[in-house]
Write a protein that holds these residues in place. Structure first.
Motif, PDB file in Angstrom:
ATOM      1  N   LYS A 296     -13.265  47.767   8.289  1.00 47.65           N
ATOM      2  CA  LYS A 296     -13.919  48.291   7.123  1.00 47.65           C
ATOM      3  C   LYS A 296     -15.670  48.297   7.645  1.00 47.65           C
ATOM      4  O   LYS A 296     -16.053  49.423   7.171  1.00 47.65           O
ATOM      5  CB  LYS A 296     -13.620  47.348   6.124  1.00 47.65           C
ATOM      6  CG  LYS A 296     -14.448  47.569   4.631  1.00 47.65           C
ATOM      7  CD  LYS A 296     -14.133  46.434   3.686  1.00 47.65           C
ATOM      8  CE  LYS A 296     -14.673  45.206   4.098  1.00 47.65           C
ATOM      9  NZ  LYS A 296     -14.406  44.163   3.380  1.00 47.65           N
TER      10      LYS A 296
ATOM     11  N   ALA B 102      -6.236  52.235   8.247  1.00 44.03           N
ATOM     12  CA  ALA B 102      -6.770  50.813   8.852  1.00 44.03           C
ATOM     13  C   ALA B 102      -6.328  50.517  10.245  1.00 44.03           C
ATOM     14  O   ALA B 102      -5.783  49.450  10.558  1.00 44.03           O
ATOM     15  CB  ALA B 102      -6.645  49.966   7.786  1.00 44.03           C
TER      16      ALA B 102
ATOM     17  N   GLN C  89      -8.902  44.019  10.005  1.00 38.39           N
ATOM     18  CA  GLN C  89      -9.184  44.960   8.799  1.00 38.39           C
ATOM     19  C   GLN C  89     -10.785  44.794   8.397  1.00 38.39           C
ATOM     20  O   GLN C  89     -11.220  45.577   8.045  1.00 38.39           O
ATOM     21  CB  GLN C  89      -8.125  44.198   7.574  1.00 38.39           C
ATOM     22  CG  GLN C  89      -6.833  44.642   8.020  1.00 38.39           C
ATOM     23  CD  GLN C  89      -5.593  44.335   6.862  1.00 38.39           C
ATOM     24  OE1 GLN C  89      -6.198  43.347   6.139  1.00 38.39           O
ATOM     25  NE2 GLN C  89      -4.718  44.753   6.862  1.00 38.39           N
TER      26      GLN C  89
ATOM     27  N   GLN D  29      -4.923  39.720  11.599  1.00 40.56           N
ATOM     28  CA  GLN D  29      -4.731  40.913  10.867  1.00 40.56           C
ATOM     29  C   GLN D  29      -6.046  41.180   9.923  1.00 40.56           C
ATOM     30  O   GLN D  29      -6.718  42.006   9.904  1.00 40.56           O
ATOM     31  CB  GLN D  29      -3.380  40.969  10.464  1.00 40.56           C
ATOM     32  CG  GLN D  29      -3.383  42.395   9.591  1.00 40.56           C
ATOM     33  CD  GLN D  29      -1.689  42.656   8.967  1.00 40.56           C
ATOM     34  OE1 GLN D  29      -1.105  41.666   8.987  1.00 40.56           O
ATOM     35  NE2 GLN D  29      -1.366  43.609   8.662  1.00 40.56           N
ATOM     36  N   ARG D  30      -6.120  40.054   9.314  1.00 45.03           N
ATOM     37  CA  ARG D  30      -7.255  39.953   8.136  1.00 45.03           C
ATOM     38  C   ARG D  30      -8.736  40.466   9.100  1.00 45.03           C
ATOM     39  O   ARG D  30      -9.747  41.122   8.613  1.00 45.03           O
ATOM     40  CB  ARG D  30      -7.311  38.817   7.439  1.00 45.03           C
ATOM     41  CG  ARG D  30      -6.398  38.666   6.607  1.00 45.03           C
ATOM     42  CD  ARG D  30      -6.719  37.447   5.679  1.00 45.03           C
ATOM     43  NE  ARG D  30      -7.811  37.528   4.822  1.00 45.03           N
ATOM     44  CZ  ARG D  30      -8.587  36.338   4.579  1.00 45.03           C
ATOM     45  NH1 ARG D  30      -8.199  34.916   4.777  1.00 45.03           N
ATOM     46  NH2 ARG D  30      -9.699  36.421   3.828  1.00 45.03           N
TER      47      ARG D  30
END
Length: 871
Positions: free
Chosen positions: A174, A795, A170, A166-167
């Motif tokens: 971005k 996001a 993200q 998930q990180r």
């Protein structure tokens, strides 16, 4: 049962894996091969149809379906619930399913007794899962686990840690948003001139979303994306044999952002350079995030064990096995039975249901076309050239019923590959299909130059107000005053839009049209110097004018018997507050309205030098015949006149006749379309008022169905389908095989319009069968981001497909039937054989199941289905 294919063979421990000495193949070639699993994604402002698997058509559809199911678990077939719903509506004939099953079993080299295999397959066809009470039995618990009956699945290492995955997603969202921003952000990305990877490399050391240790791991990272990607593949212990599959899995993690980068890269002539940047960043971050957990030591997944248990229980109950009999089988026989059951359960049963659905529709279409009667037609007062769009079928049918009118179908750019420049604009738009390169630029200029002063003043004032409002919103201090300054006006606007959407919508549209009303304009059609912006010549040479008109008229079979009035109809949609507005306009015009192209073609058709040149080539257009440009507004089914030149006496009479029947034609088309829209009912009280409201209501999530329901593409004379009710599901392209002795025209239709039709069809298919992956979710929760696309929330992946409301009537009920396009050609058999022999890309599509092909013999009416068995 889990539909994700995961190996039941226990993976080796990381420590035993072969050390990687390096990747010898060029990184760019590996990335290019991996990029086949995604498709370029156009910006939302020019959103046009493209199917997600266009680079994989050299493989059979069934093989691609299996490939995608193995990696990210994407199911490319409709669900069993969809098949059951279609069966209840009479859209699937079970006799086709029965024949399909028998043929499939006959073609298999069965490793199990035929009667046992057939019994198991029949149970799988009609059951979604193994009954829970069977799984609760302890009978199977003592049986040994079978292994090595599935191929191993290659997944990114980050897939084993949901938090880090998930990180990672993200982070990539971005950086992609910052790099691809189209001027929406108040602050631009620093170091953007260095490219995506270069900017990231300069800034990642200061990223607060990463820990100090994670930033430190990337401190001495290579500054070139190719070197960074090569290094990280080595760090992650990915060898050359599995590198392509590993990169594919990463591209499929966020196919929207990756697809947008691929489109941008190709637009700038860099091939897949931006994808190299993207993958270098993604894998570098993956290593930085996952480094503390390496090496991984995965154990058997619970889903894998569950799959094994369910397949075994299925064999025990539906296959007529017993636990004792199972134990007597050799290990390889157990694996063969499990592999057979697994493949049929995951893939083959869906394929058989889908093909039965498709063959049922083909049979129904064949019956409809054969049952139509072709009466003697009177001489047409007017002829209409419509786009092949399925929405035109409804309007054309009602128009032909209203009077002595003849309609033709062609690609909506009317064979003119141009870039258009509207009045006083600095921007051009490719007004032709994405597979066609523009050859000329056509400009719009003021008919009276003096009128430009007032026009520019009104337009600039309107735009200035919008720019000021945007800047005030983005300024920290000024934005605090904005609610006080604009709150009452915006509140009134919101109240009017919500309480009286139809009246308010028409009022605000009237104000906008008044503020930016164009003066009378003319088109620059004569050849001039090249445009600095597009590097294309402005206007046409005399030969080009003649060639474009001749080519279109010849391709649709309109080379004689011209009516006094020939109406060239572009089309557009009318919606408000709709990010996907371009998807409802003309895909053949690059996601724009078709009015500009219609105006250009009509103007060319009226030029004396064009008619003189056509006459020398055997196409004689009478002096009384006049070409007029119009536009079909699909949301409200109105025909609006764009430009009406001086009409001859007979053309004037035809014009009055057309105008007299248009209100009735519009009402009838409105009533037919409204009956299909949810929450209206079979017979709306006032269909015209309803569609007018939907066109201006900013809260309307379904202003029209668009091209939903499309299922077939008919290439042939209109007389073959004129009296058929095709329910707005068929693309109609006019074609006369007698004027095409070499087959060149047919090949051109297949390469152009039919290919675009296939793209549209498979985009609707993908958005229906896998909406969570290839759709764009609900319109009500979409967020337009960076000026290029939509997300869910702030996001998510950049969503690649159609909103759920474009393909479904409700959360539980589909509107679009996910069928692969059926191309039907009216031509002798040897025309089809020649086409399949000479047009290898089309032959490949048919052979590999990306579309289906049928033909109608012009003389006997014989219908031939061209399947794999005929190759």
């Amino acid at each position: 049962m889990s539909k994700q294919a995961i190996s039941l063979e226990r993976p080796r421990k990381q420590a035993t894996r072969k050390a990687v000495s390096g990747i010898e193949r060029p990184i760019a070639k590996i990335v290019e091969k991996a990029s086949e699993v995604i498709a370029p994604l156009w910006p939302i402002s020019t959103f046009i149809a493209r199917h997600p698997w266009m680079e994989l058509e050299y493989l059979p559809f069934s093989e691609v379906a299996e490939r995608f199911q193995r990696m990210p678990g994407i199911h490319l077939y409709p669900t069993m619930a969809s098949f059951r719903a279609a069966l209840e509506k009479g859209e699937i004939d079970l006799s086709f399913l029965e024949r399909k099953l028998h043929r499939w079993l006959d073609a298999q080299n069965l490793s199990v007794p035929r009667h046992e295999a057939e019994r198991l397959c029949r149970a799988f066809l009609w059951n979604d899962e193994v009954p829970a009470e069977w799984l609760a039995s302890s009978e199977w618990n003592q049986l040994p686990t079978a292994t090595s009956w599935r191929n191993a699945v290659i997944q990114p290492l980050s897939a084993h840690n949901s938090k880090q995955k998930q990180r990672l997603d993200q982070q990539m969202i971005k950086w992609c948003k910052l790099f691809l921003d189209e001027g929406q952000a108040a602050w631009g990305l620093p170091f953007r001139e260095l490219g995506l990877f270069g900017a990231w490399r300069q800034l990642v050391g200061h990223d607060p979303a990463l820990t100090k240790d994670e930033r430190q791991r990337l401190f001495d990272w290579p500054s070139a994306p190719e070197l960074a990607l090569q290094r990280v593949l080595s760090e992650l212990n990915v060898d050359e044999e599995t590198a392509v599959n590993y990169l594919e899995a990463h591209l499929l993690a966020l196919p929207g952002w990756a697809g947008m980068l691929l489109w941008r890269s190709k637009q700038t002539g860099q091939d897949t350079a931006l994808l190299v940047d993207y993958l270098a960043i993604r894998l570098s971050l993956e290593w930085a995030l996952m480094a503390p957990d390496l090496p991984l030591d995965p154990s058997m997944d619970d889903d894998v064990a569950d799959d094994w248990r369910q397949l075994l229980v299925a064999w025990l109950h539906w296959g007529g096995m017993t636990a004792a009999k199972w134990q007597q089988l050799k290990a390889e026989e157990q694996c063969a039975r499990l592999a057979f059951a697994d493949r049929f359960w995951r893939l083959e049963r869906y394929r058989l249901w889908l093909e039965a659905w498709e063959e049922t529709y083909e049979e129904q279409l064949k019956t409809t076309i054969r049952s139509s009667c072709s009466a003697d037609e009177q001489k047409p007062a007017a002829q209409f050239l419509f786009c092949i769009d399925v929405r035109s079928e409804v309007f054309r049918r009602h128009l032909e019923e209203a009077g002595p009118f003849e309609t033709y179908g062609c690609a909506g750019f009317f064979g003119i590959p141009i870039k258009t420049r509207e009045l006083d604009s600095h921007h051009t738009h490719p007004s032709c299909p994405a597979i066609v390169q523009p050859q000329q630029e056509i400009c719009e200029v003021a008919a009276v130059p003096e009128s430009m002063t007032d026009y520019r003043r009104r337009r600039n004032m309107f735009r200035f107000a919008g720019q000021i409002f945007k800047k005030v919103k983005q300024n920290l201090l000024a934005s605090l005053l904005l609610p006080e300054m604009s709150g009452s006006w915006l509140g009134l606007h919101t109240l009017m839009r919500s309480a009286a959407p139809e009246k308010a919508g028409h009022l605000f549209r009237k104000i906008e049209e008044t503020m930016e009303k164009k003066p009378s304009t003319a088109l620059v059609l004569e050849r001039q110097e090249k445009s600095e912006a597009s590097d294309l010549p402005i206007g046409f040479s005399t030969e080009e004018k003649i060639q474009y008109v001749q080519q279109l008229l010849h391709s649709i079979g309109l080379t004689s018997s011209f009516a006094p009035l020939v109406i060239v109809c572009g089309h557009e949609s009318a919606t408000v507050n709709n990010p996907y507005a371009s998807s409802l306009d003309c895909g053949a015009c690059g996601g724009a309205a078709g009015a500009f192209n219609a105006r250009v073609f009509a103007a060319l058709g009226n030029l004396p030098e064009v008619r003189e040149g056509l006459a020398q080539r055997g196409i004689v257009i009478p002096d009384e015949t006049v070409f007029v440009a119009a536009e079909h507004v699909t949301t409200i089914d109105e025909l609006r006149w764009i430009e009406i030149p001086v009409l001859s006496e007979s053309a004037q009479q035809a014009f009055h006749l057309v105008e007299s029947v248009l209100p009735k034609v519009s009402r009838n088309a409105n009533e037919e379309r409204c009956a299909k829209l949810p929450s209206i009912g079979k017979r709306p009280n006032d269909a015209v008022a309803e569609v007018q409201r939907r066109a201006v209501d900013w809260s309307e999530i379904r202003p029209e169905w668009g091209l939903a329901g499309n299922a077939a593409f008919v290439i042939g004379s209109r007389s073959r389908t004129k009296h058929c009710h095709l329910d707005g599901r068929v693309f109609l392209h006019s074609y006369d095989w007698r004027q095409d002795p070499t087959g060149e025209l047919l090949s051109g239709i297949i390469s152009g319009p039919a290919t675009v039709g296939q793209w549209i069809n498979l985009q609707y298919y993908a958005s229906t069968v896998a909406p969570h992956y290839y759709g764009s979710g609900s319109k009500t929760t979409q967020t337009v981001t960076s000026g290029i696309g939509v997300m869910q929330g702030n996001a998510s992946d950049l969503l690649t497909g159609l909103p759920w409301q474009s393909v479904a009537a409700s959360d539980q009920e589909l509107f679009h039937s996910p069928l692969r396009l059926l191309v039907v050609i009216e031509a002798p058999r040897y025309y089809i054989e020649r086409l399949l022999t000479e047009h290898l890309p089309f032959s490949q599509k048919v052979k590999n199941g990306w579309l289906r092909l049928a033909s109608i013999d012009p003389d006997s009416g014989e219908w031939v289905s061209w399947g794999r068995s005929l190759f």
